[in-house]
Design a protein around this motif. Structure first.
Motif, PDB file in Angstrom:
ATOM      1  N   ALA A  16       0.825  -1.207   0.000  1.00  0.00           N
ATOM      2  CA  ALA A  16       0.000   0.000   0.000  1.00  0.00           C
ATOM      3  C   ALA A  16       0.861   1.259   0.000  1.00  0.00           C
ATOM      4  O   ALA A  16       0.617   2.187  -0.785  1.00  0.00           O
ATOM      5  N   LEU A  17       1.879   1.306   0.856  1.00  0.00           N
ATOM      6  CA  LEU A  17       2.735   2.491   0.937  1.00  0.00           C
ATOM      7  C   LEU A  17       3.521   2.695  -0.354  1.00  0.00           C
ATOM      8  O   LEU A  17       3.689   3.835  -0.816  1.00  0.00           O
ATOM      9  N   ALA A  18       3.998   1.603  -0.951  1.00  0.00           N
ATOM     10  CA  ALA A  18       4.717   1.717  -2.215  1.00  0.00           C
ATOM     11  C   ALA A  18       3.796   2.254  -3.315  1.00  0.00           C
ATOM     12  O   ALA A  18       4.185   3.124  -4.109  1.00  0.00           O
ATOM     13  N   ALA A  19       2.569   1.749  -3.369  1.00  0.00           N
ATOM     14  CA  ALA A  19       1.610   2.208  -4.378  1.00  0.00           C
ATOM     15  C   ALA A  19       1.257   3.674  -4.170  1.00  0.00           C
ATOM     16  O   ALA A  19       1.156   4.445  -5.135  1.00  0.00           O
ATOM     17  N   LEU A 158      -3.216   5.291  -6.202  1.00  0.00           N
ATOM     18  CA  LEU A 158      -3.660   5.884  -4.943  1.00  0.00           C
ATOM     19  C   LEU A 158      -4.886   5.152  -4.406  1.00  0.00           C
ATOM     20  O   LEU A 158      -4.991   4.870  -3.198  1.00  0.00           O
ATOM     21  N   ILE A 159      -5.837   4.847  -5.307  1.00  0.00           N
ATOM     22  CA  ILE A 159      -7.021   4.096  -4.882  1.00  0.00           C
ATOM     23  C   ILE A 159      -6.628   2.706  -4.399  1.00  0.00           C
ATOM     24  O   ILE A 159      -7.120   2.209  -3.375  1.00  0.00           O
ATOM     25  N   TYR A 160      -5.697   2.086  -5.141  1.00  0.00           N
ATOM     26  CA  TYR A 160      -5.242   0.751  -4.730  1.00  0.00           C
ATOM     27  C   TYR A 160      -4.546   0.800  -3.372  1.00  0.00           C
ATOM     28  O   TYR A 160      -4.735  -0.076  -2.531  1.00  0.00           O
ATOM     29  N   GLY A 161      -3.718   1.835  -3.137  1.00  0.00           N
ATOM     30  CA  GLY A 161      -3.038   1.959  -1.850  1.00  0.00           C
ATOM     31  C   GLY A 161      -4.019   2.062  -0.706  1.00  0.00           C
ATOM     32  O   GLY A 161      -3.869   1.386   0.320  1.00  0.00           O
TER      33      GLY A 161
END
Length: 210
Positions: A16-19, A158-161
């Motif tokens: 999540a943070l990487a995305a 951003l949505i995926y994160g």
């Protein structure tokens, strides 16, 4: 319950943070975002390659050096190639991002559906990965200009994160509940031992037959 991708408590938040980091970069600077993403991936591969090599050298006793050395050589080689040809690889990065979003979106939906019987999961937890899946599939066709696709990919990341953070939290709750209500099979022998401990030996006297 399916926990693929969430067995470790840290893999989901790290993804999540990487995305989120890559997504912010692609939205803020769409012009050269693809080349920057390639360089970030290259740096990550070089770092993991060096870590694998160092781990293999430190753990010689367990004979893991050959495997770790091969893994390190592959990662470092790919990282160097990406650093040398970032522009060439950047042409295909949008397809890789789309494919990754498609796979991770489907993975989130499957795991969340499997966890519904253990914890309560709201509609938002399913809507976000569904959006990510649709956008990932759409990005595979690359229908717009590079700048537009960069912004779209950034927003999707951003949505995926955000979705990954929510899914990780829900899956942690589900796994905790599952462990509480479904005791491990390892406890069964212990219960059997306790039952056997309640059985007492009775002394007896042998009676000679006449």
């Amino acid at each position: 319950m399916i926990t693929f991708g969430y067995k470790s408590r840290f893999t989901g938040p790290v993804r999540a943070l990487a995305a989120l980091a890559v997504g912010v970069m692609m939205v803020v600077s769409p012009g050269n975002a693809f080349a920057s993403v390639v360089k970030i991936i290259a740096a990550f591969l070089l770092a993991t390659g060096l870590v694998s090599l160092i781990s293999g050298l430190r753990d010689k006793v367990n004979n893991t050096l050959p495997i770790m050395a091969v893994n390190a050589a592959v990662n470092i080689s790919i990282g160097i190639v990406l650093f040398i040809f970032p522009g060439f690889v950047a042409r295909f990065i949008i397809y890789l991002i789309g494919f990754a979003l498609l796979v991770f979106g489907i993975m989130q939906l499957v795991t969340l559906f499997s966890a519904r019987g253990v914890v309560q999961i709201g509609l938002l937890a399913f809507v976000l990965p569904a959006i990510v899946t649709v956008v990932g599939f759409f990005m595979l066709f690359n229908p717009f200009a590079e700048s537009v696709m960069s912004i779209m990919a950034g927003v999707a990341l951003l949505i995926y994160g955000a979705s990954e953070l929510l899914s990780s939290w829900k899956m942690k709750q589900a796994m905790d509940e599952y462990e509480i209500h479904m005791p491990k099979a390892d406890n069964q022998p212990a219960a059997q031992d306790m039952a056997d401990a309640d059985v007492k030996d009775v002394e007896y006297e042998k009676v000679d037959e006449q």
